[in-house]
Design a protein around this motif. Structure first.
Motif, PDB file in Angstrom:
ATOM      1  N   LYS A   2     -29.633  -0.241  27.617  1.00  0.00           N
ATOM      2  CA  LYS A   2     -30.619  -0.952  28.419  1.00  0.00           C
ATOM      3  C   LYS A   2     -30.053  -1.333  29.783  1.00  0.00           C
ATOM      4  CE  LYS A   2     -33.404  -2.802  24.646  1.00  0.00           C
ATOM      5  NZ  LYS A   2     -34.554  -1.953  24.959  1.00  0.00           N
ATOM      6  N   GLN A   3     -30.946  -1.392  30.759  1.00  0.00           N
ATOM      7  CA  GLN A   3     -30.569  -1.770  32.114  1.00  0.00           C
ATOM      8  C   GLN A   3     -31.768  -2.404  32.788  1.00  0.00           C
ATOM      9  OE1 GLN A   3     -31.329   2.275  34.616  1.00  0.00           O
ATOM     10  NE2 GLN A   3     -29.505   2.305  33.314  1.00  0.00           N
ATOM     11  N   GLN A   4     -31.524  -3.205  33.809  1.00  0.00           N
ATOM     12  CA  GLN A   4     -32.611  -3.770  34.606  1.00  0.00           C
ATOM     13  C   GLN A   4     -33.165  -2.673  35.496  1.00  0.00           C
ATOM     14  OE1 GLN A   4     -34.050  -7.032  35.774  1.00  0.00           O
ATOM     15  NE2 GLN A   4     -33.696  -7.574  33.632  1.00  0.00           N
ATOM     16  N   ARG A   5     -34.431  -2.317  35.304  1.00  0.00           N
ATOM     17  CA  ARG A   5     -35.024  -1.258  36.135  1.00  0.00           C
ATOM     18  C   ARG A   5     -36.528  -1.426  36.217  1.00  0.00           C
ATOM     19  NH1 ARG A   5     -37.355   3.398  33.831  1.00  0.00           N
ATOM     20  NH2 ARG A   5     -37.287   3.527  31.549  1.00  0.00           N
ATOM     21  N   HIS A  39     -46.788  12.677  33.388  1.00  0.00           N
ATOM     22  CA  HIS A  39     -46.228  13.998  33.096  1.00  0.00           C
ATOM     23  C   HIS A  39     -45.056  13.937  32.125  1.00  0.00           C
ATOM     24  CE1 HIS A  39     -48.799  15.641  36.154  1.00  0.00           C
ATOM     25  NE2 HIS A  39     -48.310  14.815  37.056  1.00  0.00           N
ATOM     26  N   GLU A  40     -44.630  12.733  31.776  1.00  0.00           N
ATOM     27  CA  GLU A  40     -43.515  12.589  30.841  1.00  0.00           C
ATOM     28  C   GLU A  40     -43.978  12.283  29.419  1.00  0.00           C
ATOM     29  OE1 GLU A  40     -42.451  12.567  34.723  1.00  0.00           O
ATOM     30  OE2 GLU A  40     -43.580  10.886  33.868  1.00  0.00           O
ATOM     31  N   GLY A  41     -45.294  12.105  29.242  1.00  0.00           N
ATOM     32  CA  GLY A  41     -45.796  11.785  27.907  1.00  0.00           C
ATOM     33  C   GLY A  41     -45.364  10.410  27.436  1.00  0.00           C
ATOM     34  N   ALA A  42     -45.201   9.494  28.389  1.00  0.00           N
ATOM     35  CA  ALA A  42     -44.688   8.169  28.049  1.00  0.00           C
ATOM     36  C   ALA A  42     -45.766   7.220  27.548  1.00  0.00           C
ATOM     37  CB  ALA A  42     -43.992   7.548  29.263  1.00  0.00           C
ATOM     38  N   HIS A  93     -37.591   4.961  27.355  1.00  0.00           N
ATOM     39  CA  HIS A  93     -36.779   6.022  27.967  1.00  0.00           C
ATOM     40  C   HIS A  93     -37.600   7.253  28.357  1.00  0.00           C
ATOM     41  CE1 HIS A  93     -36.655   7.037  23.647  1.00  0.00           C
ATOM     42  NE2 HIS A  93     -36.486   8.288  24.039  1.00  0.00           N
ATOM     43  N   PHE A  94     -38.903   7.261  28.002  1.00  0.00           N
ATOM     44  CA  PHE A  94     -39.793   8.330  28.474  1.00  0.00           C
ATOM     45  C   PHE A  94     -40.398   8.000  29.839  1.00  0.00           C
ATOM     46  CE2 PHE A  94     -40.977   9.571  23.838  1.00  0.00           C
ATOM     47  CZ  PHE A  94     -39.772  10.246  23.704  1.00  0.00           C
ATOM     48  N   CYS A  95     -40.412   6.740  30.220  1.00  0.00           N
ATOM     49  CA  CYS A  95     -41.069   6.294  31.466  1.00  0.00           C
ATOM     50  C   CYS A  95     -40.069   6.313  32.625  1.00  0.00           C
ATOM     51  CB  CYS A  95     -41.628   4.888  31.289  1.00  0.00           C
ATOM     52  SG  CYS A  95     -42.400   4.214  32.776  1.00  0.00           S
ATOM     53  N   ASP A  96     -40.384   7.105  33.660  1.00  0.00           N
ATOM     54  CA  ASP A  96     -39.465   7.181  34.806  1.00  0.00           C
ATOM     55  C   ASP A  96     -39.662   6.032  35.795  1.00  0.00           C
ATOM     56  OD1 ASP A  96     -41.835   7.859  36.061  1.00  0.00           O
ATOM     57  OD2 ASP A  96     -41.277   9.936  36.475  1.00  0.00           O
ATOM     58  N   GLY A  97     -40.728   5.248  35.602  1.00  0.00           N
ATOM     59  CA  GLY A  97     -40.958   4.085  36.454  1.00  0.00           C
ATOM     60  C   GLY A  97     -41.453   4.394  37.841  1.00  0.00           C
ATOM     61  N   LEU A  98     -41.886   5.655  38.082  1.00  0.00           N
ATOM     62  CA  LEU A  98     -42.345   6.033  39.427  1.00  0.00           C
ATOM     63  C   LEU A  98     -43.821   5.702  39.647  1.00  0.00           C
ATOM     64  CD1 LEU A  98     -40.488   9.453  39.869  1.00  0.00           C
ATOM     65  CD2 LEU A  98     -39.819   7.178  40.693  1.00  0.00           C
ATOM     66  N   GLY A  99     -44.572   5.535  38.573  1.00  0.00           N
ATOM     67  CA  GLY A  99     -45.949   5.052  38.703  1.00  0.00           C
ATOM     68  C   GLY A  99     -47.003   6.071  39.033  1.00  0.00           C
ATOM     69  N   ALA A 100     -46.814   7.343  38.643  1.00  0.00           N
ATOM     70  CA  ALA A 100     -47.841   8.348  38.904  1.00  0.00           C
ATOM     71  C   ALA A 100     -49.151   8.012  38.198  1.00  0.00           C
ATOM     72  CB  ALA A 100     -47.348   9.726  38.457  1.00  0.00           C
ATOM     73  N   CYS A 101     -49.055   7.234  37.132  1.00  0.00           N
ATOM     74  CA  CYS A 101     -50.236   6.892  36.339  1.00  0.00           C
ATOM     75  C   CYS A 101     -51.055   5.758  36.948  1.00  0.00           C
ATOM     76  CB  CYS A 101     -49.812   6.497  34.927  1.00  0.00           C
ATOM     77  SG  CYS A 101     -48.593   5.141  34.900  1.00  0.00           S
ATOM     78  N   ILE A 102     -50.437   4.961  37.816  1.00  0.00           N
ATOM     79  CA  ILE A 102     -51.096   3.739  38.289  1.00  0.00           C
ATOM     80  C   ILE A 102     -52.405   4.021  39.026  1.00  0.00           C
ATOM     81  CG2 ILE A 102     -50.876   1.836  39.950  1.00  0.00           C
ATOM     82  CD1 ILE A 102     -47.998   1.513  39.105  1.00  0.00           C
ATOM     83  N   ALA A 142     -34.775  -2.401  30.105  1.00  0.00           N
ATOM     84  CA  ALA A 142     -35.404  -1.254  29.447  1.00  0.00           C
ATOM     85  C   ALA A 142     -34.369  -0.152  29.278  1.00  0.00           C
ATOM     86  CB  ALA A 142     -36.587  -0.742  30.273  1.00  0.00           C
ATOM     87  N   ASP A 143     -34.605   0.692  28.282  1.00  0.00           N
ATOM     88  CA  ASP A 143     -33.736   1.856  28.105  1.00  0.00           C
ATOM     89  C   ASP A 143     -33.802   2.733  29.346  1.00  0.00           C
ATOM     90  OD1 ASP A 143     -32.944   1.135  25.528  1.00  0.00           O
ATOM     91  OD2 ASP A 143     -34.679   2.117  24.617  1.00  0.00           O
ATOM     92  N   ALA A 144     -32.676   3.318  29.727  1.00  0.00           N
ATOM     93  CA  ALA A 144     -32.630   4.193  30.891  1.00  0.00           C
ATOM     94  C   ALA A 144     -33.519   5.422  30.669  1.00  0.00           C
ATOM     95  CB  ALA A 144     -31.195   4.633  31.155  1.00  0.00           C
ATOM     96  N   PHE A 145     -34.115   5.887  31.752  1.00  0.00           N
ATOM     97  CA  PHE A 145     -34.936   7.099  31.672  1.00  0.00           C
ATOM     98  C   PHE A 145     -34.072   8.272  31.233  1.00  0.00           C
ATOM     99  CE2 PHE A 145     -36.688  10.858  34.039  1.00  0.00           C
ATOM    100  CZ  PHE A 145     -37.799  11.031  33.224  1.00  0.00           C
ATOM    101  N   ASP A 146     -34.568   9.053  30.263  1.00  0.00           N
ATOM    102  CA  ASP A 146     -33.784  10.137  29.666  1.00  0.00           C
ATOM    103  C   ASP A 146     -34.568  11.453  29.790  1.00  0.00           C
ATOM    104  OD1 ASP A 146     -32.412  11.939  28.044  1.00  0.00           O
ATOM    105  OD2 ASP A 146     -31.889  10.413  26.552  1.00  0.00           O
ATOM    106  N   GLU A 147     -34.217  12.274  30.782  1.00  0.00           N
ATOM    107  CA  GLU A 147     -34.936  13.533  30.996  1.00  0.00           C
ATOM    108  C   GLU A 147     -34.821  14.469  29.807  1.00  0.00           C
ATOM    109  OE1 GLU A 147     -34.960  15.515  34.862  1.00  0.00           O
ATOM    110  OE2 GLU A 147     -33.631  13.935  35.584  1.00  0.00           O
ATOM    111  N   THR A 148     -33.668  14.492  29.149  1.00  0.00           N
ATOM    112  CA  THR A 148     -33.478  15.364  27.990  1.00  0.00           C
ATOM    113  C   THR A 148     -34.412  14.965  26.854  1.00  0.00           C
ATOM    114  OG1 THR A 148     -31.150  15.678  28.573  1.00  0.00           O
ATOM    115  CG2 THR A 148     -31.811  16.262  26.328  1.00  0.00           C
ATOM    116  N   ALA A 149     -34.529  13.664  26.628  1.00  0.00           N
ATOM    117  CA  ALA A 149     -35.426  13.168  25.578  1.00  0.00           C
ATOM    118  C   ALA A 149     -36.880  13.469  25.919  1.00  0.00           C
ATOM    119  CB  ALA A 149     -35.220  11.669  25.380  1.00  0.00           C
ATOM    120  N   VAL A 150     -37.220  13.365  27.209  1.00  0.00           N
ATOM    121  CA  VAL A 150     -38.587  13.680  27.644  1.00  0.00           C
ATOM    122  C   VAL A 150     -38.908  15.148  27.383  1.00  0.00           C
ATOM    123  CG1 VAL A 150     -40.087  13.941  29.663  1.00  0.00           C
ATOM    124  CG2 VAL A 150     -38.769  11.840  29.353  1.00  0.00           C
ATOM    125  N   ALA A 151     -37.971  16.034  27.723  1.00  0.00           N
ATOM    126  CA  ALA A 151     -38.189  17.464  27.517  1.00  0.00           C
ATOM    127  C   ALA A 151     -38.407  17.767  26.039  1.00  0.00           C
ATOM    128  CB  ALA A 151     -36.999  18.253  28.053  1.00  0.00           C
TER     129      ALA A 151
END
Length: 266
Positions: free
Chosen positions: A2-5, A26-29, A43-52, A67-76
């Motif tokens: 986890k990290q502050q993000r 697009h990450e299925g979060a 870890h599926f949410c990149d926090g960029l807010g495309a959904c907003i 929150a858990d760090a964003f994990d591109e491998t887990a998203v894939a």
């Protein structure tokens, strides 16, 4: 770990479960759980807010928290386990489950053989003016029935933002993009603009999100082989926004298409 993000925050009181944020992520979060949007896993949410920008209720915002760090491998891996999105697969209803959002092709009522459209119709006993050949076979539904016309609508839904880009009726279609007011301003809207192979969609360039409409229309054009686009707008200046939406969408789609504009007087 986890990290502050920055991550997406969902206001459950505002969320109506429409599911538009699901398709925007697009990450299925995100997923609809018990009628409300929820983050599947941090870890599926990149926090960029495309959904907003796709939330019509304003239920999505940013927050900074552990929150858990964003994990591109887990998203894939997560996306690989999702059902394949076949471009011409029968689309599902919106994630809210409302059956009214299911894309469907309607019976092409009201289309008569060409010869019939030029036959002289008879006066009815009430003395009303002649009815058209297209409405002659329609049962009386009220009054004398002389002016009861059959609907020519061949698709559902009609709101631009609700039409799935993979709707089965879009290929080889003549897309009619009409201003919301147009169907009320012209009493002969169906007969004038809805012909065979016509697919109707409606939007308001003044009150709706023009950027969202442009992006949606561009995707729709790119994914389907449309015959043409007919813009049916009002004569008021603000309605010219429909033409800008179409022009910008065609540029984004990088796919040439025949476009014509019809203006309706107030």
């Amino acid at each position: 770990m986890k990290q502050q993000r920055q991550i997406i925050k969902i206001d459950r009181d505002k969320c109506n479960g429409c599911g538009q944020c699901i398709t925007a992520c697009h990450e299925g979060a995100l997923a609809i759980v018990n009628g409300k949007a929820e983050i599947v896993a941090d870890h599926f949410c990149d926090g960029l807010g495309a959904c907003i920008g796709d939330c019509p209720q304003g239920a999505l915002t940013f927050e900074t928290r552990d929150a858990d760090a964003f994990d591109e491998t887990a998203v894939a891996a997560h996306l690989a386990n999702q059902p394949p999105a076949a471009s011409h697969q029968q689309p599902e209803p919106l994630a809210c489950g409302c059956p009214g959002t299911m894309a469907k092709k309607l019976p092409a009522a009201g289309f008569q053989p060409l010869a019939a459209s030029h036959q002289q119709s008879e006066h009815c006993g009430c003395g009303c003016s002649d009815t058209t050949a297209q409405s002659a076979a329609k049962p009386v539904t009220g009054g004398c029935g002389c002016n009861d016309l059959e609907s020519r609508l061949q698709n559902w839904p009609v709101q631009l933002q609700l039409i799935p880009v993979n709707a089965p009726y879009l290929d080889d279609a003549n897309l009619v993009l009409a201003a919301h007011c147009a169907g009320f301003a012209d009493p002969n809207f169906h007969g004038k603009f809805l012909h065979q192979h016509s697919v109707l969609t409606i939007a308001c360039p003044k009150l709706d999100d023009a950027e969202k409409h442009t992006a949606k229309l561009a995707e729709l054009i790119a994914m389907n082989d449309l015959r043409s686009i007919t813009i049916v707008r009002m004569e008021v200046p603000c309605c010219g926004g429909l033409e800008r939406i179409v022009a910008d969408a065609v540029k984004l789609a990088k796919k040439p298409i025949f476009i014509k504009t019809i203006e309706i007087a107030v």
